[in-house]
Design a protein around this motif. Structure first.
Motif, PDB file in Angstrom:
ATOM      1  N   TYR A   3       0.810  -1.214   0.000  1.00  0.00           N
ATOM      2  CA  TYR A   3       0.000   0.000   0.000  1.00  0.00           C
ATOM      3  C   TYR A   3       0.848   1.271   0.000  1.00  0.00           C
ATOM      4  O   TYR A   3       0.590   2.203   0.743  1.00  0.00           O
ATOM      5  N   HIS A   4       1.855   1.328  -0.857  1.00  0.00           N
ATOM      6  CA  HIS A   4       2.738   2.488  -0.928  1.00  0.00           C
ATOM      7  C   HIS A   4       2.231   3.486  -1.966  1.00  0.00           C
ATOM      8  O   HIS A   4       1.592   3.107  -2.939  1.00  0.00           O
ATOM      9  N   GLY A   5       2.542   4.754  -1.753  1.00  0.00           N
ATOM     10  CA  GLY A   5       2.206   5.780  -2.731  1.00  0.00           C
ATOM     11  C   GLY A   5       1.806   7.085  -2.080  1.00  0.00           C
ATOM     12  O   GLY A   5       1.433   7.134  -0.907  1.00  0.00           O
ATOM     13  N   VAL A  19       5.112  -2.044   5.752  1.00  0.00           N
ATOM     14  CA  VAL A  19       5.153  -0.708   6.364  1.00  0.00           C
ATOM     15  C   VAL A  19       4.924   0.324   5.261  1.00  0.00           C
ATOM     16  O   VAL A  19       5.767   0.498   4.377  1.00  0.00           O
ATOM     17  N   ARG A  20       3.785   0.995   5.317  1.00  0.00           N
ATOM     18  CA  ARG A  20       3.415   1.951   4.265  1.00  0.00           C
ATOM     19  C   ARG A  20       4.380   3.123   4.195  1.00  0.00           C
ATOM     20  O   ARG A  20       4.769   3.695   5.212  1.00  0.00           O
ATOM     21  N   SER A  21       4.740   3.483   2.970  1.00  0.00           N
ATOM     22  CA  SER A  21       5.559   4.662   2.687  1.00  0.00           C
ATOM     23  C   SER A  21       4.987   5.370   1.473  1.00  0.00           C
ATOM     24  O   SER A  21       4.307   4.753   0.652  1.00  0.00           O
ATOM     25  N   LYS A  22       5.275   6.653   1.366  1.00  0.00           N
ATOM     26  CA  LYS A  22       4.846   7.394   0.189  1.00  0.00           C
ATOM     27  C   LYS A  22       5.706   7.055  -1.021  1.00  0.00           C
ATOM     28  O   LYS A  22       5.217   6.973  -2.136  1.00  0.00           O
ATOM     29  N   GLU A  42      -5.634   7.132  -2.251  1.00  0.00           N
ATOM     30  CA  GLU A  42      -6.249   5.919  -2.793  1.00  0.00           C
ATOM     31  C   GLU A  42      -5.290   4.735  -2.757  1.00  0.00           C
ATOM     32  O   GLU A  42      -5.712   3.588  -2.578  1.00  0.00           O
ATOM     33  N   GLU A  43      -3.989   5.005  -2.942  1.00  0.00           N
ATOM     34  CA  GLU A  43      -3.003   3.925  -2.939  1.00  0.00           C
ATOM     35  C   GLU A  43      -2.908   3.265  -1.565  1.00  0.00           C
ATOM     36  O   GLU A  43      -2.612   2.074  -1.467  1.00  0.00           O
ATOM     37  N   GLY A  44      -3.168   4.040  -0.525  1.00  0.00           N
ATOM     38  CA  GLY A  44      -3.161   3.494   0.821  1.00  0.00           C
ATOM     39  C   GLY A  44      -4.377   2.624   1.108  1.00  0.00           C
ATOM     40  O   GLY A  44      -4.351   1.811   2.022  1.00  0.00           O
ATOM     41  N   LYS A  45      -5.430   2.800   0.321  1.00  0.00           N
ATOM     42  CA  LYS A  45      -6.647   2.010   0.506  1.00  0.00           C
ATOM     43  C   LYS A  45      -6.712   0.826  -0.456  1.00  0.00           C
ATOM     44  O   LYS A  45      -7.086  -0.271  -0.061  1.00  0.00           O
ATOM     45  N   ILE A  46      -6.368   1.080  -1.701  1.00  0.00           N
ATOM     46  CA  ILE A  46      -6.503   0.064  -2.746  1.00  0.00           C
ATOM     47  C   ILE A  46      -5.271  -0.842  -2.811  1.00  0.00           C
ATOM     48  O   ILE A  46      -5.385  -2.044  -3.001  1.00  0.00           O
TER      49      ILE A  46
END
Length: 117
Positions: free
Chosen positions: A14-16, A66-69, A20-24
């Motif tokens: 879920y990176h971005g 671990v989510r990152s942008k 929406e990228e964190g959800k999709i």
């Protein structure tokens, strides 16, 4: 000195920068290239004398959760974790590919490559 290449390791993450990228989420591919001294493993045929592929896979999957942008941030985190947790690794290269990135254009993938000595 020797090289082990592991991958592509396919991960859904879920990176971005877009909310929406964190959800999709999306599909990612990670290739790890490690350089290490395999002389002992070549002689004694013991797993403890080399870099265990399973350990590499576990670290990649853990860090991809671990989510990152930015995928640059994720790739650097993976490289640092591999170097810190697997002491036989002398050099590591992480190639992290984001499949079908959301952008204005027909782009199949974007890849970053991070190296650590």
């Amino acid at each position: 000195m020797g090289v082990i290449i592991i991958g592509p390791i396919r991960v859904y993450a879920y990176h971005g920068c877009l909310p929406e990228e964190g959800k999709i989420g999306g599909e990612y591919s990670v290739v790890i290239k490690v350089t290490a001294d395999f002389y002992k493993a070549e002689k004694n045929d013991e797993l403890s004398s080399t870099v265990d592929y399973c350990d590499v896979h576990e670290i990649v999957v853990r860090e991809m959760k671990v989510r990152s942008k930015l995928i640059e941030h994720v790739a650097a985190r993976i490289a640092e974790a591999l170097k810190n947790e697997l002491p036989l690794i002398e050099e590591v290269e992480v190639s992290l590919t984001k499949m079908t990135p959301p952008m204005n254009g027909d782009v199949d993938q974007v890849c970053v490559v991070v190296n650590r000595e």
